[in-house]
Design an enzyme around this catalytic site. Structure first.
Site, PDB file in Angstrom:
ATOM      1  N   VAL B 111       0.865  -1.164   0.000  1.00 50.66           N
ATOM      2  CA  VAL B 111       0.000   0.000   0.000  1.00 50.66           C
ATOM      3  C   VAL B 111       0.906   1.220   0.000  1.00 50.66           C
ATOM      4  O   VAL B 111       1.876   1.265   0.765  1.00 50.66           O
ATOM      5  CB  VAL B 111      -0.906   0.021   1.252  1.00 50.66           C
ATOM      6  CG1 VAL B 111      -1.801   1.245   1.255  1.00 50.66           C
ATOM      7  CG2 VAL B 111      -1.721  -1.259   1.346  1.00 50.66           C
ATOM      8  N   CYS B 112       0.637   2.182  -0.873  1.00 52.82           N
ATOM      9  CA  CYS B 112       1.339   3.464  -0.823  1.00 52.82           C
ATOM     10  C   CYS B 112       2.853   3.237  -0.952  1.00 52.82           C
ATOM     11  O   CYS B 112       3.288   2.488  -1.817  1.00 52.82           O
ATOM     12  CB  CYS B 112       0.936   4.164   0.485  1.00 52.82           C
ATOM     13  SG  CYS B 112       1.323   5.905   0.619  1.00 52.82           S
ATOM     14  N   THR B 113       3.651   3.836  -0.107  1.00 49.51           N
ATOM     15  CA  THR B 113       5.105   3.681  -0.223  1.00 49.51           C
ATOM     16  C   THR B 113       5.612   2.342   0.313  1.00 49.51           C
ATOM     17  O   THR B 113       6.827   2.110   0.325  1.00 49.51           O
ATOM     18  CB  THR B 113       5.843   4.837   0.498  1.00 49.51           C
ATOM     19  OG1 THR B 113       5.425   4.868   1.863  1.00 49.51           O
ATOM     20  CG2 THR B 113       5.536   6.178  -0.147  1.00 49.51           C
ATOM     21  N   THR B 131       2.656   3.497  -6.715  1.00 49.85           N
ATOM     22  CA  THR B 131       2.845   3.948  -5.330  1.00 49.85           C
ATOM     23  C   THR B 131       2.136   5.300  -5.185  1.00 49.85           C
ATOM     24  O   THR B 131       1.451   5.747  -6.105  1.00 49.85           O
ATOM     25  CB  THR B 131       4.356   4.050  -4.979  1.00 49.85           C
ATOM     26  OG1 THR B 131       4.495   4.323  -3.570  1.00 49.85           O
ATOM     27  CG2 THR B 131       5.044   5.172  -5.755  1.00 49.85           C
TER      28      THR B 131
END
Lengths: 326, 326
Positions: B111-113, B131
């Site tokens: 998830v995300c970074t 990302t």
């Protein structure tokens, strides 16, 4: 360019066993991300109702910043929802906390079923408010002195703010940030979190209102079951009254008393909900669905559907499409 | 109606100091809400990278279900993002965990970074991934063997799933649930959480791509500053080349090498981003904005805008509108 240093606004968020974790974490993260002149704009404390350690409905264990022994005042207090509030002792303790803080706080906020704590504290008397769609009917019944709106994502009535289910708490937090620090501050947070600043759609788009309406209609249960099973049949009030062996006038009055809507409106809602369920599959043309549920044309279907759900059938399908059931 | 009892699918979510709390809690809550035949469909464990207790970027203190000493295998492993992963020791430990679990897990999710931990573990080599929009350029630069998609909400490439920033983790979790237990299970969770099953819009709608592109263009910094300050000016390649004192051919090649886009495309992006910023205020008619930024007509503006952001200017404004700045 020098900017004045803003004092941080203090926020207290209540934590308790059985909290819905996203009700708590969503608004907390949104507010924690608000920056003014490069500095965090809010000072946020998590307050544990049952002591410092508490666990969510799903078992996430949190450690609060403080417990009730420390009675700090706050600019804003936030009560998340969760099944824990359906335990009478937790509801009582949470509403006592709300009442104690209400005298000093500038505003009182609930997320999802956190509205029960506000209602029990009496701060929603005579006010408009909302909650998770599944609890709209129950909240309205338990607290008849408040005006429950089934379709809002969030509502501000005076110093009291309530929001719909779970992720709606993020929408509400962004509105608070916009109110406090302006639109740009809120937009930056929305971008950072990858959420809409203004979400396209009201709670009606996510809910299953029929399941709630059905509860209240014991007297007409058979009739409603027939209506639900025959969405394409002629369901004008004359036909329905004949099935119930009543005059049109008596039938209309009693139906409305028990179900809360006129027979015609109820029939339309039923057809719309059935059509909506069909829209969630992808394989049928919208015109087939419109015809199956007795809408005279695609346009008529789109018009009635938009009025009720706030989006056209094609847009609704784009948002909620699923693959075909196997 | 009796249903077979499904075995629960095991999920491990990594927690570490400096995690983005919503990256972790969003997917966890979404998966925890999935029910099959009335029973929870997933068995979810929170694994602490630095021991059982860890705290988020914003200071939320969590207690994990286990730490790394307990090496249980899982069907699905999930790595949330957060500034903590920018500390080399945390990134190294997280990527080691990913690598150790990768041999037994059916799928690996970020998830995300969190994508940085997957990239550092090598599991994204040769794969498409995404990302948080703010880290797209950096991730692509650090790990050139992967193909970074700047506009996806989430991407599945073989057994590796990556998602855009923060709330995109919920979108991805719903997709996992749909893959595992069918569309109805996922739709029920989306309704419960009051989120869209398929969100209307890609990451481009939330991002500020220009700010990333600006970084790489030292050589053309003055020119780009002029372009940004004069969005209504003629910015054809001949004009730009003349300002840079180069031939059109040399200018075009060097610009593309350094900025990654042709001068014409870059000029269009610049105008679109400036127009988009103006759309976020409410007081101007869209036709005025189109004219100010040199689009020949409202239709031309709408066409170019839709191609880039996936929505028409009017829909964009509805989603991101703010009140006028005071």
């Amino acid at each position: 360019m020098s900017s004045p240093v803003h004092p941080k606004l203090s926020v207290q968020i209540l934590g308790f066993d059985g909290v819905q974790a996203l009700d708590l974490v969503g608004p907390l993260e949104a507010l924690a991300s608000v920056r003014v002149a490069g500095h965090p704009a809010y000072d946020i404390r998590l307050v544990g109702l049952h002591g410092r350690r508490f666990s969510s409905e799903t078992g996430i264990v949190f450690e609060a910043d403080s417990d009730l022994s420390e009675r700090a005042t706050a600019d804003t207090i936030i009560v998340p929802g969760g099944s824990g509030l359906r335990r009478p002792d937790t509801l009582k303790a949470a509403s006592s906390w709300v009442l104690a803080q209400a005298s000093s706080a500038r505003r009182i906020v609930s997320v999802c079923t956190g509205a029960y704590a506000l209602a029990a504290a009496g701060v929603l008397d005579g006010r408009r408010a909302t909650t998770h769609w599944r609890f709209i009917a129950d909240l309205a019944q338990r607290y008849p002195s408040m005006d429950v709106d089934p379709d809002a994502i969030f509502i501000k009535d005076g110093p009291i703010y309530t929001s719909a289910g779970i992720t709606a708490g993020i929408d509400l937090a962004l509105a608070l940030a916009e109110e406090d620090f302006g639109p740009t501050a809120a937009l930056d947070v929305a971008r950072e979190m990858v959420v809409f600043l203004k979400r396209p759609g009201g709670q009606a788009q996510f809910s299953q209102p029929l399941s709630m309406q059905m509860r209240s209609g014991d007297r007409f249960a058979d009739l409603i079951a027939w209506m639900a099973a025959n969405p394409g049949a002629d369901q004008c009030v004359e036909v329905l009254a004949a099935k119930a062996s009543m005059s049109v006038r008596t039938f209309s009055r009693r139906f409305k008393e028990q179900i809360g809507r006129s027979p015609a409106r109820y029939a339309e809602d039923l057809r719309l909900d059935a059509a909506r369920a069909r829209l969630e599959r992808r394989h049928e043309p919208i015109s087939v669905i419109a015809a199956d549920f007795g809408f005279g044309s695609d346009d008529a279907f789109a018009r009635v559907f938009s009025r009720r759900f706030g989006v056209r059938p094609s847009d609704y399908r784009d948002r909620f499409q699923t693959k075909d059931e196997t």
